[in-house]
Design an enzyme around this catalytic site. Structure first.
Site, PDB file in Angstrom:
ATOM      1  N   HIS A 293       0.833  -1.202   0.000  1.00 56.52           N
ATOM      2  CA  HIS A 293       0.000   0.000   0.000  1.00 56.52           C
ATOM      3  C   HIS A 293       0.869   1.252   0.000  1.00 56.52           C
ATOM      4  CE1 HIS A 293      -3.409  -2.639   1.697  1.00 56.52           C
ATOM      5  NE2 HIS A 293      -3.517  -2.503   0.390  1.00 56.52           N
TER       6      HIS A 293
ATOM      7  N   GLU B 262       1.853   3.628   2.965  1.00 54.03           N
ATOM      8  CA  GLU B 262       2.371   2.997   4.180  1.00 54.03           C
ATOM      9  C   GLU B 262       3.902   2.976   4.142  1.00 54.03           C
ATOM     10  OE1 GLU B 262      -0.020  -0.611   4.416  1.00 54.03           O
ATOM     11  OE2 GLU B 262      -1.853   0.573   4.175  1.00 54.03           O
TER      12      GLU B 262
ATOM     13  N   GLU C  56       0.670  -4.820  11.067  1.00 46.63           N
ATOM     14  CA  GLU C  56       0.235  -3.433  10.910  1.00 46.63           C
ATOM     15  C   GLU C  56       1.049  -2.607  11.888  1.00 46.63           C
ATOM     16  OE1 GLU C  56      -1.956  -2.014   8.916  1.00 46.63           O
ATOM     17  OE2 GLU C  56      -3.287  -3.616   8.217  1.00 46.63           O
TER      18      GLU C  56
HETATM   19  O1  3K0 Z   1      -4.209  -9.236   6.294  1.00 43.61           O
HETATM   20  C1  3K0 Z   1      -4.929  -8.251   6.462  1.00 43.61           C
HETATM   21  O2  3K0 Z   1      -5.958  -8.278   7.160  1.00 43.61           O
HETATM   22  C2  3K0 Z   1      -4.539  -6.989   5.761  1.00 43.61           C
HETATM   23  C3  3K0 Z   1      -5.006  -5.720   6.426  1.00 43.61           C
HETATM   24  C4  3K0 Z   1      -4.675  -4.494   5.592  1.00 43.61           C
HETATM   25  C5  3K0 Z   1      -5.540  -4.504   4.322  1.00 43.61           C
HETATM   26  O3  3K0 Z   1      -5.044  -4.939   3.287  1.00 43.61           O
HETATM   27  O4  3K0 Z   1      -6.701  -4.072   4.376  1.00 43.61           O
HETATM   28  N1  3K0 Z   1      -4.928  -3.267   6.319  1.00 43.61           N
HETATM   29  S1  3K0 Z   1      -4.426  -1.845   5.650  1.00 43.61           S
HETATM   30  O5  3K0 Z   1      -4.831  -1.798   4.299  1.00 43.61           O
HETATM   31  O6  3K0 Z   1      -4.967  -0.782   6.409  1.00 43.61           O
HETATM   32  N2  3K0 Z   1      -2.848  -1.736   5.778  1.00 43.61           N
HETATM   33 ZN    ZN Z   2      -1.798  -1.781   4.038  1.00 45.10          ZN
END
Ligand code: 3K0
Ligand code: ZN
Ligand code: CA
Ligand code: CA
Length: 425
Positions: free
Chosen positions: A164, A167, A372
């Protein structure tokens, strides 16, 4: 569960960026124009919608229009075509992170640091290429191990970062791991034994195009996805962590709408960036045995340790039995204890489908976690924490990263079932 933050997507601000149709028929990663490095340009004399359409018609992405000047992201060819239309074209002055955040590495700085490390530690580190991003940026692939040029029979572990775009702290995490394993070798016994006994793969930048776009012009664009045109060029970007090919689009954990922040793409593996990581992971399947045993996919923010599955709320599912679930939870719990994060199944945050960890586990049997990173609240900077936290917030994940590398030979040790699963016969 009051401590859980619902970060991430909910806070995304969309609509600040003006997107214009890019009627670039036949454009593809193999089209030479996309092999050129995009940069930001400022275009003068942009007054009307017709101006914007002409500029967009060259294939350039219009990032903003203000006071008769458009800021665009364009390849050198596109910039030349805009100039050919009679507009005044200059390179945008500010490159890299906003001055206050200069402690973060932009793409060029990341590449320079990796090159420097590879040169300083040739015996244990190699810088390879995973492939090229949609816009043609090289995606580095780092291998760290003793006898680094040889494929030894050692458990392999994968750390990847920056699916992402916004990030950015995850790129710093990957660079921290490179420094940790290289500088710590023959100094810290724990590091030495992992470098000797494991083959460590690091992909520091899964989304270089999105990352560069997110800081273009010296300000943040709150960008998440990659930068490939979708829906005939009307929008840009696939959410890389919704484009993996296991249960892709199954469960309302992604969006079919191309303007959405969680757009899953027109089909699984439509994004070149994840095609490359998929192909690399598949190439580590040797004699029918996947060599990569464990993985961490770094994200921000919320301070969580997550494990599969994301596509279902159920703790177990076909391919994920009780022992596997307990192993994930045990290791995830230990990782969280080491860094103070909250451990939980991925879907406890929200349902995701097409995520990397679901694919890695379900199709390759890789013990895959999402971390995260910092912060745990938007008040501490959200996706854009101050560069002053980088050192502490990357070092904070040292133990979690090493702990998983250590378990890579037999994760079932975490539930004392190694004899049953790992050392039979
Ligand atoms: O494995 C996961 O649950 C990924 C969580 C991730 C996502 O892809 O939604 N959270 S983020 O986008 O806020 N970094
Ligand atoms: Zn992410
Ligand atoms: Ca080795
Ligand atoms: Ca090997």
């Amino acid at each position: 569960m009051g401590r859980r933050v619902r970060p991430l997507l909910a806070l995304a601000v969309v609509g600040v960026v003006t997107l214009v149709a890019v009627p670039n028929a036949g454009a593809s990663p193999t089209n030479p124009i996309y092999q050129q490095k995009s940069a930001q340009y400022v275009i003068g004399g942009v007054a009307t919608g017709a101006d914007r359409n002409r500029i967009g018609g060259t294939g350039a992405a219009i990032d903003a229009v203000e006071d008769g000047r458009a800021t665009v992201t364009a390849t050198p060819d596109e910039a030349r075509r805009i100039a050919g239309l009679g507009y005044r074209v200059t390179r945008a002055e500010t490159e890299g992170f906003p001055a206050a955040d200069a402690g973060y590495h932009d793409y060029a700085e990341m590449m320079a640091e990796l090159d420097k490390a590879a040169k300083a530690y040739p015996k244990i580190m190699r810088k390879l290429s995973l492939g090229k991003s949609y816009e043609g940026r090289d995606m580095p692939l780092i291998k760290i191990s003793d006898n680094v040029t040889v494929d030894e029979n050692e458990p392999e572990i994968l750390y990847d970062a920056h699916q992402h775009a916004r990030e950015h702290i995850t790129v710093e995490m990957a660079l921290y791991l490179v420094r940790l394993f290289t500088e710590g070798y023959n100094k810290d016994p724990r590091i030495t034994s992992l470098v000797n006994g494991r083959e460590i793969w690091i992909v520091p930048d899964m989304n270089p195009d999105g990352g560069e776009y997110d800081i273009a012009g010296g300000r943040y664009h709150n960008w998440r996805k990659n930068r490939q045109p979708v829906s005939g060029g009307a929008f840009r970007g696939i959410d890389l962590n919704r484009n993996w090919g296991y249960q892709w689009g199954c469960c309302d954990g992604s969006s079919p709408v191309s303007s959405s922040e969680t757009y899953r793409g027109p089909e699984a593996f439509a994004a070149p960036e994840i095609q490359h990581l998929r192909d690399f992971v598949l190439s580590r399947r040797i004699g029918g045995v996947q060599q990569i045993r464990a993985a961490i996919d770094f994200h921000s923010y919320s301070e969580l340790v997550l494990w599969p599955f994301g596509f279902t709320m159920r703790p177990t599912a076909p391919g994920l039995g009780a022992d596997q679930q307990q192993t994930f939870a045990a290791i995830g719990g230990q990782m969280a204890k080491s860094n103070g994060y909250t451990p939980e199944q991925s879907s406890s945050l929200y349902i995701t489908d097409g995520s990397i960890i679901d694919w890695l586990w379900a199709t390759q049997g890789v013990w895959a976690f999402t971390l995260e990173m910092y912060p745990n609240s938007p008040g501490k900077g959200g996706f854009y924490p101050s560069a002053s936290v980088i050192a502490a917030q990357t070092a904070r994940n040292k133990d979690a990263s090493l702990l998983l590398a250590d378990y890579a030979d037999c994760p079932y040790r975490a539930i004392a079932k190694q004899r049953q699963y790992c050392y039979r016969g």
